[in-house]
Design an enzyme around this catalytic site. Structure first.
Site, PDB file in Angstrom:
ATOM      1  N   GLY A 266       0.820  -1.202   0.000  1.00  0.00           N
ATOM      2  CA  GLY A 266       0.000   0.000   0.000  1.00  0.00           C
ATOM      3  C   GLY A 266       0.852   1.250   0.000  1.00  0.00           C
ATOM      4  N   SER A 267       0.283   2.337   0.470  1.00  0.00           N
ATOM      5  CA  SER A 267       0.980   3.615   0.430  1.00  0.00           C
ATOM      6  C   SER A 267       2.082   3.678   1.473  1.00  0.00           C
ATOM      7  CB  SER A 267      -0.011   4.760   0.668  1.00  0.00           C
ATOM      8  OG  SER A 267      -0.409   4.785   2.021  1.00  0.00           O
ATOM      9  N   GLY A 271       1.803   2.400   5.221  1.00  0.00           N
ATOM     10  CA  GLY A 271       2.799   1.379   5.519  1.00  0.00           C
ATOM     11  C   GLY A 271       3.651   1.737   6.715  1.00  0.00           C
ATOM     12  N   GLU A 288       5.714  -3.427   1.193  1.00  0.00           N
ATOM     13  CA  GLU A 288       5.942  -3.097  -0.216  1.00  0.00           C
ATOM     14  C   GLU A 288       5.118  -1.860  -0.497  1.00  0.00           C
ATOM     15  OE1 GLU A 288       5.976  -2.115  -3.590  1.00  0.00           O
ATOM     16  OE2 GLU A 288       4.403  -3.597  -3.973  1.00  0.00           O
ATOM     17  N   CYS A 322       2.967  -0.057  -8.889  1.00  0.00           N
ATOM     18  CA  CYS A 322       3.964   0.524  -7.986  1.00  0.00           C
ATOM     19  C   CYS A 322       5.288   0.719  -8.708  1.00  0.00           C
ATOM     20  CB  CYS A 322       4.141  -0.357  -6.754  1.00  0.00           C
ATOM     21  SG  CYS A 322       4.490  -2.079  -7.110  1.00  0.00           S
TER      22      CYS A 322
END
Length: 535
Positions: A266-267, A271, A288, A322
């Site tokens: 996620g962001s 995170g 991640e 991403c």
């Protein structure tokens, strides 16, 4: 934790009670593949060996047309607790299975995915919005990880070290962690779970999957496929538990001491919160997060190769990977030519923006209306700060959430806009005087996920991959920043989180290591020749 569109875009999802839509795509014969996956108008979003949910109803929308696909009943707090207890109980039997036997189960999951490859890919395309070839490729990625995990089940290493003491042996032993949690994002609703699940299963772990609440149908369909294999082999279903839900379920999972590892995609902002919460209880985290990825275009770059790569790297998946290229760092000798040719290439794909299920489409929609709003605000801010929109910059007026892929020049390399990540198809073209400056610009952002250089200079290649080159977890040469294979470890440095998934030795994240000393000498001998007492 806030609910996040993978990279910081808030996704406001409509929840019931609300006005009922007159029809659902699941009942439309054009989407019959949904029924092939066992989906219906209303679906249960919790699985712990049985399907039962008591939380709110979530409507899943297709970003290509804004219509409701179907509904999913999410988890209540009690449902999560039932999942955690069932998974913990299932772990005891699962961990006792020989590792090759666990590998055989994962092999069968891969085969079951192969049988549902087309309809599952179609569902990903419909619910997430990526074009069908990419969606099918995502399911193939899960299949490839199953293949990888199968091989791992026959090769997981143990080590014997020489002991300094006579009649002693040192052994390094790896054991499963137990229960792990997987929190996945909307943009890879199958693959990210597969990366974690297949490897963790071989390692002897069980899992609770909390998927994005904007792609719940994909999670239900994948879990049904996994369930079919577990049932056929008399394995408890809670080995692969599912818990669809929102912020509350995510928070509960992150704070649960029974969950030994939390894998979060996620962001960066969310995170960081996840990492702090998990560390607070001394759990493990695998993060991640964001990626403000760059391609350096050297003066000697093969520009035909570059342009072929850049189109997909910058505009593919509507900029919602991403690993999407956000920055092109272009040598001054070729800057004008690259920008001109990239604009021409973009012009050739605008007519092929549309329904991601159509074979003619190359670029699908953004995932939510909120993502479109973030795109519009970013474009407006670019213009306000003196940037030039070389191509695109507009929302496409049609059903669904479509925008034009956008090329920007005129902003400095250290502009806050350039150094932030808008999860949309916007690429900033930055002129550089030399390769060394390109490396500096590549490394100056907070994130460190993926990077690439296009060059024919062997010396520059080795500088790029060396200690004074790219500081990213993925360092490419003459290929895009996106499209990683499963054989290598996937992940990044700095604000990308430092986690690694998939290949190489990423399996170590899902296991605990013990150093074992066995004394078979019949006498006690201390290390370092320490003498104690009258020995």
């Amino acid at each position: 934790m806030s609910r996040v569109l993978c990279r910081g875009v808030i996704a406001l999802r409509l929840r019931l009670p609300m006005a009922r839509h007159a029809s659902y795509l699941v009942d439309d014969p054009n989407y019959s593949f949904l029924k092939d996956l066992g989906l219906d108008k209303k679906n249960v979003g919790v699985f712990n060996g049985k399907w039962e949910a008591n939380g709110q109803l979530i409507q899943s929308f297709s970003p290509a047309n804004g219509k409701v696909i179907a509904e999913v009943q999410s988890a209540s707090a009690a449902d999560y607790e039932a999942c955690a207890k069932a998974a913990q109980e299932a772990w005891h039997a699962w961990a006792e299975l020989p590792i090759p036997s666990r590998g055989e189960i994962v092999r069968q999951i891969g085969d079951a995915l192969r049988e549902k490859l087309q309809p599952l890919g179609q569902l990903v395309s419909l619910e997430m919005g990526k074009i069908l070839p990419e969606a099918i490729g995502e399911v193939v990625e899960y299949i490839h990880v199953c293949d990888l995990a199968l091989g791992l089940s026959r090769t997981l290493p143990g080590t014997i070290f020489p002991s300094e003491r006579p009649g002693h042996v040192l052994i390094e032993k790896w054991n499963p962690l137990g229960l792990i949690g997987v929190i996945s994002a909307f943009n890879f609703p199958v693959a990210v779970y597969g990366w974690n699940s297949a490897i963790a299963m071989v390692c002897g772990d069980v899992s609770i999957w909390k998927p994005s609440d904007t792609t719940p149908l994909t999670a239900v369909a994948v879990t049904k496929i996994v369930e079919s294999v577990l049932t056929k082999n008399n394995i408890p279903g809670a080995v692969a538990a599912l818990c669809v839900g929102g912020k509350d379920i995510g928070q509960t999972l992150v704070q649960d001491h029974r969950v030994k590892l939390v894998s979060f995609t996620g962001s960066t902002a969310v995170g960081q919160q996840v990492g702090v919460e998990v560390q607070r209880r001394f759990g493990r985290h695998l993060l991640e997060l964001g990626g403000n990825n760059a391609i350096i275009v050297n003066s000697d770059a093969n520009l035909d190769l570059l342009l072929n790569a850049a189109l997909f790297a910058c505009a593919g998946t509507a900029g919602q990977r991403c690993t999407t290229t956000r920055r092109l760092l272009i040598h001054k000798k070729v800057f004008a030519e690259v920008v001109s040719r990239l604009k021409k290439a973009y012009g050739g794909v605008v007519s092929r923006i549309g329904d991601p299920l159509s074979s003619e489409t190359l670029i699908g929609p953004l995932h939510t209306p909120a993502a479109v709003e973030a795109y519009k605000k970013t474009v407006a801010e670019i213009v306000k700060q003196g940037g030039t929109i070389e191509f695109g910059g507009k929302v496409i007026e049609r059903d669904g959430y479509f925008v034009e892929p956008t090329i920007v020049t005129g902003l400095p390399h250290d502009s806050p806009l350039v150094k932030s990540e808008c999860f949309a198809p916007i690429v900033y073209c930055i002129e550089i005087p030399d390769f060394e400056t390109g490396i500096q610009y590549n490394n100056e952002v907070d994130q460190g996920l993926s990077s690439s250089v296009f060059t024919e200079n062997l010396g520059d290649v080795f500088k790029w991959i060396g200690p004074h080159g790219s500081d990213c977890g993925i360092v490419n040469v003459n290929i895009p920043t996106n499209g990683a294979e499963v054989g290598g470890a996937f992940g990044g440095e700095k604000a990308t989180g430092g986690g690694r998934e998939c290949g190489s030795d990423a399996w170590k994240a899902y296991m605990r290591r013990s150093t074992v000393t066995i004394n078979y000498s019949g006498t006690i001998k201390l290390a370092q020749n320490i003498k104690f007492g009258d020995e």
